[in-house]
Design a protein around this motif. Sequence first.
Motif, PDB file in Angstrom:
ATOM      1  N   UNK A   1      15.427   5.515 -12.749  1.00  0.00           N
ATOM      2  CA  UNK A   1      16.127   5.761 -14.009  1.00  0.00           C
ATOM      3  C   UNK A   1      17.266   6.742 -13.783  1.00  0.00           C
ATOM      4  N   UNK A   2      18.225   6.749 -14.680  1.00  0.00           N
ATOM      5  CA  UNK A   2      19.379   7.647 -14.550  1.00  0.00           C
ATOM      6  C   UNK A   2      19.036   9.054 -15.021  1.00  0.00           C
ATOM      7  N   UNK A   3      19.641  10.041 -14.398  1.00  0.00           N
ATOM      8  CA  UNK A   3      19.456  11.438 -14.785  1.00  0.00           C
ATOM      9  C   UNK A   3      20.654  11.987 -15.557  1.00  0.00           C
ATOM     10  N   UNK A   4      21.636  11.142 -15.796  1.00  0.00           N
ATOM     11  CA  UNK A   4      22.869  11.595 -16.446  1.00  0.00           C
ATOM     12  C   UNK A   4      22.617  12.034 -17.890  1.00  0.00           C
ATOM     13  N   UNK A   5      23.128  13.210 -18.243  1.00  0.00           N
ATOM     14  CA  UNK A   5      23.106  13.687 -19.630  1.00  0.00           C
ATOM     15  C   UNK A   5      21.753  14.082 -20.178  1.00  0.00           C
TER      16      UNK A   5
ATOM     17  N   UNK B   1       0.809  -1.209   0.000  1.00  0.00           N
ATOM     18  CA  UNK B   1       0.000   0.000   0.000  1.00  0.00           C
ATOM     19  C   UNK B   1       0.843   1.259   0.000  1.00  0.00           C
ATOM     20  N   UNK B   2       2.106   1.138   0.494  1.00  0.00           N
ATOM     21  CA  UNK B   2       2.931   2.334   0.547  1.00  0.00           C
ATOM     22  C   UNK B   2       4.082   2.277  -0.462  1.00  0.00           C
ATOM     23  N   UNK B   3       4.074   1.214  -1.265  1.00  0.00           N
ATOM     24  CA  UNK B   3       5.174   1.066  -2.216  1.00  0.00           C
ATOM     25  C   UNK B   3       5.215   2.202  -3.219  1.00  0.00           C
ATOM     26  N   UNK B   4       4.052   2.712  -3.576  1.00  0.00           N
ATOM     27  CA  UNK B   4       3.984   3.858  -4.473  1.00  0.00           C
ATOM     28  C   UNK B   4       4.329   3.519  -5.907  1.00  0.00           C
ATOM     29  N   UNK B   5       4.612   4.568  -6.702  1.00  0.00           N
ATOM     30  CA  UNK B   5       4.898   4.417  -8.130  1.00  0.00           C
ATOM     31  C   UNK B   5       6.385   4.631  -8.405  1.00  0.00           C
ATOM     32  N   UNK B   6       6.761   4.345  -9.665  1.00  0.00           N
ATOM     33  CA  UNK B   6       8.144   4.511 -10.086  1.00  0.00           C
ATOM     34  C   UNK B   6       8.240   5.470 -11.264  1.00  0.00           C
ATOM     35  N   UNK B   7       9.339   6.227 -11.306  1.00  0.00           N
ATOM     36  CA  UNK B   7       9.679   6.999 -12.500  1.00  0.00           C
ATOM     37  C   UNK B   7      10.578   6.103 -13.333  1.00  0.00           C
ATOM     38  N   UNK B   8      10.019   5.516 -14.385  1.00  0.00           N
ATOM     39  CA  UNK B   8      10.744   4.529 -15.185  1.00  0.00           C
ATOM     40  C   UNK B   8      11.633   5.166 -16.255  1.00  0.00           C
ATOM     41  N   UNK B   9      11.355   6.400 -16.599  1.00  0.00           N
ATOM     42  CA  UNK B   9      12.150   7.054 -17.631  1.00  0.00           C
ATOM     43  C   UNK B   9      11.841   8.533 -17.706  1.00  0.00           C
ATOM     44  N   UNK B  10      12.793   9.309 -18.214  1.00  0.00           N
ATOM     45  CA  UNK B  10      12.607  10.744 -18.411  1.00  0.00           C
ATOM     46  C   UNK B  10      13.090  11.082 -19.812  1.00  0.00           C
ATOM     47  N   UNK B  11      12.252  11.777 -20.570  1.00  0.00           N
ATOM     48  CA  UNK B  11      12.600  12.136 -21.952  1.00  0.00           C
ATOM     49  C   UNK B  11      12.507  13.647 -22.128  1.00  0.00           C
ATOM     50  N   UNK B  12      13.418  14.202 -22.906  1.00  0.00           N
ATOM     51  CA  UNK B  12      13.470  15.641 -23.169  1.00  0.00           C
ATOM     52  C   UNK B  12      13.207  15.875 -24.650  1.00  0.00           C
TER      53      UNK B  12
ATOM     54  N   UNK C   1      18.217  16.954 -11.677  1.00  0.00           N
ATOM     55  CA  UNK C   1      18.845  16.281 -10.538  1.00  0.00           C
ATOM     56  C   UNK C   1      17.826  15.984  -9.441  1.00  0.00           C
ATOM     57  N   UNK C   2      18.248  15.091  -8.534  1.00  0.00           N
ATOM     58  CA  UNK C   2      17.431  14.791  -7.357  1.00  0.00           C
ATOM     59  C   UNK C   2      17.795  15.758  -6.228  1.00  0.00           C
ATOM     60  N   UNK C   3      16.829  15.922  -5.318  1.00  0.00           N
ATOM     61  CA  UNK C   3      17.085  16.707  -4.114  1.00  0.00           C
ATOM     62  C   UNK C   3      16.364  16.032  -2.949  1.00  0.00           C
ATOM     63  N   UNK C   4      16.557  16.550  -1.778  1.00  0.00           N
ATOM     64  CA  UNK C   4      15.939  15.952  -0.592  1.00  0.00           C
ATOM     65  C   UNK C   4      14.418  16.086  -0.663  1.00  0.00           C
TER      66      UNK C   4
END
Length: 436
Positions: free
Chosen positions: A72-76, A20-31, A88-91
Motif C-alpha cells: 500500500x502507499x504511504x503518501x499523505x 512457505x516464505x511468501x509471508x503476509x502483506x500490509x494491505x492498508x494503513x489507517x490513521x 516511511x519505509x526503511x531498510x
Amino acid sequence: MSKLIHSLVIFCLLLLAPQSVAGEKIDGIRIWPAPDSTRVVLDLSGPAEYTYFELKNPQRLVIDLKNTKLSTSLDGLADDAKVLTNVRKSTPKSKGSTRLVLDLSQNVNPMLFALVPAGPYGHRLVVDLFNAEEKVQQAKRKIETDRDIVIAIDAGHGGEDPGSIGRAGTYEKHVTLKLAKKIESLINKENGMRAIMTRTGDYYIDLNKRTKKARDAKADLLISVHADAFTSPGPNGASVWVQSNRRATTEVGRSLERREEYGQLLGGVSEALKDTNTEKYLARTFIDLSMDHSRDQGFTVANTVLGELKKITKLHQRKPQSASLGVLKSPDIPSILVEGGFISNPREEKMLTNAWQQNRLAKAIVNAVKTHFKKRPPDGTRYAKLHKVLKHKVRSGESLSLVAQNYKVSVSSIKAANRLKNDMIKVGQVLSIPQS
C-alpha cells in the motif's frame, strides 16, 4: 521408478517452498487522530510477527514485521495527525521483511498489539501513540453557585469501531456523531445548561474514558447516542436503555451487550491493557450506594425521553430497557443510552441519515432533558433559580389538592415532581413544589 519418485518429491518441495516464505502483506494503513492520542492501524493479510523500538533526536518509532511485504502507499498518511510528521519505509533487518518508521513531532508512549479478524476487519496491528508530554491538571472540586447544568453527550463508537452497519452501508458511528452534535447545539441554546461532547470527531474513545470525561466536566447527566441493530431487518423503533446489574431484559438487549463488547475489543484493547484497575473500579462501582441514586434518576429521565420520542417516531419498547453497558456504569452520574432507531431496518436507516429526522430526534431528547431538570434542578444551579422549586412541609389537615391550590399549581405536577403514585401525603412530609 525410484528415481522418478525422488524427482517428483523434489519438484513438489520446490513448488511449496515459495509459498512457505511468501509471508503476509500490509494491505492498508489507517490513521485515527484523537485529542490525547493517535492510533495507527495496519491492515494485514494474516497474523504478523513484529518487534519495535524507539529512537530519539529526532523522535521515531521503528516497527519491524517479519516475512511481510508492504502493498500500500504511504503518501499523505501523516497529513492530519499532529503527533506524526511522516510514515516511511526503511531498510529491513532481514530479507523479506518490512521496516516502517513513524517520524514523530513529540515524545510519545507507544503501545502495540495485534487484533484477530472481527466484524468487517481482518488481521490488524494497532499502534497507539499516547502523548507523553501532556500535563493532566486535576482541579479541586469547589462548591459552585449559579453554575450551569452540564449534560455530557456521548456519540457511540467512532474511529476503528464503526458500530453497526446498515444495509445501504451506513456506519452507526457517523449517525451518532451527527445526532450528538445537534443535541449539543440545542442544549447550549438553553439558558442555564451547557453540553460537553465525549468525542467531537471520528476517533475511538475507551468506555472508561467516556465516563471520565463526563465526570471531569462535573456532568449532571450523560446521554449516550446510538442506532440499534438486529440480525434481521424487521425490528424497528426507538428505545431508551438504563443500567442494570442483571442480565439484559430482552434478546435485543443481549445483542446490544455483545455489540458493545465487540466495540470494546475492536477499539479499546490498549486501554484495557493500560488500565489495570478496571475490574477493581467496576467492583467498587457496583457496591457504591450512589449507584442507586444514579439509576433512579436515569430511569426517570429515560421515561421522560420516551414520552417525547413517541410523539415523533415509533417506539420499539414503551418502557426503559435495562442492560449491563459500560458507558452507563458511572456511580455518580445519571446515565441513559438512546437508540434513535434500527440501522438494520432499511426504512429507519434512511430516516437516521435524514437531517430533518435527526433534528426531530435531537429536539425530542432535549425537550425531555429540560422537562426533567425543570422538575428536579440540581442545587446551586442557575436552572434552579430560573425554574424555582419550592419546598413545603405537610401540616395536619392538608391534602394534596389543598397544597396544589395554595401554590397555584396542578396536583399532577406535584405528583410528578415528588414521584407520588397516588394522592396520599403524610404530616411532616416535605414536598417539592415546581414553579413554571
